[in-house]
Design a protein around this motif. Structure first.
Motif, PDB file in Angstrom:
ATOM      1  N   HIS A  39       0.782  -1.235   0.000  1.00 26.64           N
ATOM      2  CA  HIS A  39       0.000   0.000   0.000  1.00 26.64           C
ATOM      3  C   HIS A  39       0.818   1.293   0.000  1.00 26.64           C
ATOM      4  O   HIS A  39       0.340   2.307  -0.495  1.00 26.64           O
ATOM      5  CB  HIS A  39      -0.958   0.010   1.193  1.00 26.64           C
ATOM      6  CG  HIS A  39      -2.009  -1.037   1.101  1.00 26.64           C
ATOM      7  ND1 HIS A  39      -3.061  -0.969   0.207  1.00 26.64           N
ATOM      8  CD2 HIS A  39      -2.163  -2.203   1.773  1.00 26.64           C
ATOM      9  CE1 HIS A  39      -3.824  -2.036   0.350  1.00 26.64           C
ATOM     10  NE2 HIS A  39      -3.307  -2.802   1.288  1.00 26.64           N
ATOM     11  N   ALA A  47      -5.262   8.008   5.054  1.00 31.22           N
ATOM     12  CA  ALA A  47      -6.176   6.999   4.509  1.00 31.22           C
ATOM     13  C   ALA A  47      -5.431   5.700   4.205  1.00 31.22           C
ATOM     14  O   ALA A  47      -5.943   4.610   4.474  1.00 31.22           O
ATOM     15  CB  ALA A  47      -6.866   7.528   3.256  1.00 31.22           C
ATOM     16  N   VAL A  48      -4.236   5.821   3.662  1.00 32.00           N
ATOM     17  CA  VAL A  48      -3.438   4.627   3.349  1.00 32.00           C
ATOM     18  C   VAL A  48      -3.009   3.940   4.645  1.00 32.00           C
ATOM     19  O   VAL A  48      -3.056   2.711   4.747  1.00 32.00           O
ATOM     20  CB  VAL A  48      -2.215   4.986   2.477  1.00 32.00           C
ATOM     21  CG1 VAL A  48      -1.272   3.805   2.347  1.00 32.00           C
ATOM     22  CG2 VAL A  48      -2.666   5.457   1.110  1.00 32.00           C
ATOM     23  N   THR A  51      -5.858   1.989   5.894  1.00 30.10           N
ATOM     24  CA  THR A  51      -6.015   0.769   5.095  1.00 30.10           C
ATOM     25  C   THR A  51      -5.013  -0.288   5.557  1.00 30.10           C
ATOM     26  O   THR A  51      -5.361  -1.465   5.706  1.00 30.10           O
ATOM     27  CB  THR A  51      -5.804   1.075   3.595  1.00 30.10           C
ATOM     28  OG1 THR A  51      -6.792   2.018   3.191  1.00 30.10           O
ATOM     29  CG2 THR A  51      -5.883  -0.176   2.750  1.00 30.10           C
ATOM     30  N   ILE A  52      -3.771   0.131   5.777  1.00 34.96           N
ATOM     31  CA  ILE A  52      -2.737  -0.792   6.250  1.00 34.96           C
ATOM     32  C   ILE A  52      -3.138  -1.362   7.617  1.00 34.96           C
ATOM     33  O   ILE A  52      -3.062  -2.568   7.837  1.00 34.96           O
ATOM     34  CB  ILE A  52      -1.367  -0.088   6.312  1.00 34.96           C
ATOM     35  CG1 ILE A  52      -0.874   0.206   4.887  1.00 34.96           C
ATOM     36  CG2 ILE A  52      -0.347  -0.926   7.082  1.00 34.96           C
ATOM     37  CD1 ILE A  52       0.333   1.126   4.817  1.00 34.96           C
ATOM     38  N   ASN A  54      -6.100  -1.683   8.902  1.00 31.19           N
ATOM     39  CA  ASN A  54      -7.250  -2.587   8.764  1.00 31.19           C
ATOM     40  C   ASN A  54      -6.820  -3.938   8.203  1.00 31.19           C
ATOM     41  O   ASN A  54      -7.285  -4.982   8.662  1.00 31.19           O
ATOM     42  CB  ASN A  54      -8.322  -1.957   7.874  1.00 31.19           C
ATOM     43  CG  ASN A  54      -8.988  -0.777   8.532  1.00 31.19           C
ATOM     44  OD1 ASN A  54      -8.969  -0.627   9.744  1.00 31.19           O
ATOM     45  ND2 ASN A  54      -9.575   0.092   7.728  1.00 31.19           N
ATOM     46  N   GLU A  55      -5.948  -3.918   7.201  1.00 33.21           N
ATOM     47  CA  GLU A  55      -5.522  -5.185   6.600  1.00 33.21           C
ATOM     48  C   GLU A  55      -4.658  -5.991   7.570  1.00 33.21           C
ATOM     49  O   GLU A  55      -4.762  -7.218   7.617  1.00 33.21           O
ATOM     50  CB  GLU A  55      -4.775  -4.931   5.287  1.00 33.21           C
ATOM     51  CG  GLU A  55      -4.599  -6.194   4.487  1.00 33.21           C
ATOM     52  CD  GLU A  55      -4.167  -5.958   3.058  1.00 33.21           C
ATOM     53  OE1 GLU A  55      -3.473  -6.838   2.517  1.00 33.21           O
ATOM     54  OE2 GLU A  55      -4.513  -4.906   2.471  1.00 33.21           O
ATOM     55  N   ASP A  58      -6.983  -7.668   9.833  1.00 29.94           N
ATOM     56  CA  ASP A  58      -7.702  -8.757   9.166  1.00 29.94           C
ATOM     57  C   ASP A  58      -6.839  -9.995   8.947  1.00 29.94           C
ATOM     58  O   ASP A  58      -7.364 -11.101   8.841  1.00 29.94           O
ATOM     59  CB  ASP A  58      -8.248  -8.293   7.810  1.00 29.94           C
ATOM     60  CG  ASP A  58      -9.381  -7.296   7.934  1.00 29.94           C
ATOM     61  OD1 ASP A  58      -9.945  -7.157   9.047  1.00 29.94           O
ATOM     62  OD2 ASP A  58      -9.699  -6.634   6.918  1.00 29.94           O
ATOM     63  N   GLU A  66     -10.160   0.313  13.592  1.00 28.43           N
ATOM     64  CA  GLU A  66     -10.418   0.807  12.240  1.00 28.43           C
ATOM     65  C   GLU A  66     -10.283   2.331  12.164  1.00 28.43           C
ATOM     66  O   GLU A  66      -9.743   2.866  11.211  1.00 28.43           O
ATOM     67  CB  GLU A  66     -11.817   0.381  11.805  1.00 28.43           C
ATOM     68  CG  GLU A  66     -12.101   0.651  10.351  1.00 28.43           C
ATOM     69  CD  GLU A  66     -13.393   0.016   9.900  1.00 28.43           C
ATOM     70  OE1 GLU A  66     -14.004   0.579   8.979  1.00 28.43           O
ATOM     71  OE2 GLU A  66     -13.785  -1.028  10.443  1.00 28.43           O
TER      72      GLU A  66
END
Length: 93
Positions: A39, A47-48, A51-52, A54-55, A58, A66
């Protein structure tokens, strides 16, 4: 104990717990770096980074909230260090 001393103690305890988790499951580091490498070439903005986070949550046993406003000091430090490592890797090439 003053407020700043309590804050420092809380941060140290968070980091201690997090490091323990990393030692128990060394795969977390490699999986986190894979996610960050995927990413970060796009951008390194909030925002990135969300995303990192969150992933990573997961795909590993590490839970990073989050919402970036809910990130603990340990969460922020871990994400910042991932970013530094990936950017330093990219600078070498």
């Amino acid at each position: 104990m003053s407020g700043s001393e309590m804050q420092k103690t809380r941060v140290i305890n968070e980091l201690r717990s997090f490091i323990k988790k990393l030692l128990q499951d060394p795969q977390i580091l490699e999986q986190s770096l894979v996610v960050a490498r995927k990413h970060l070439p796009e951008s390194s903005g909030p925002a990135v980074m969300a995303t990192i986070a969150n992933e990573i949550s997961d795909t590993t046993s590490v839970h990073i909230p989050e919402d970036p406003s809910e990130h603990s000091e340990a969460d922020k430090l871990y994400l910042e260090l991932l970013k530094e490592v990936v950017l330093e890797e990219q600078a070498l090439y």
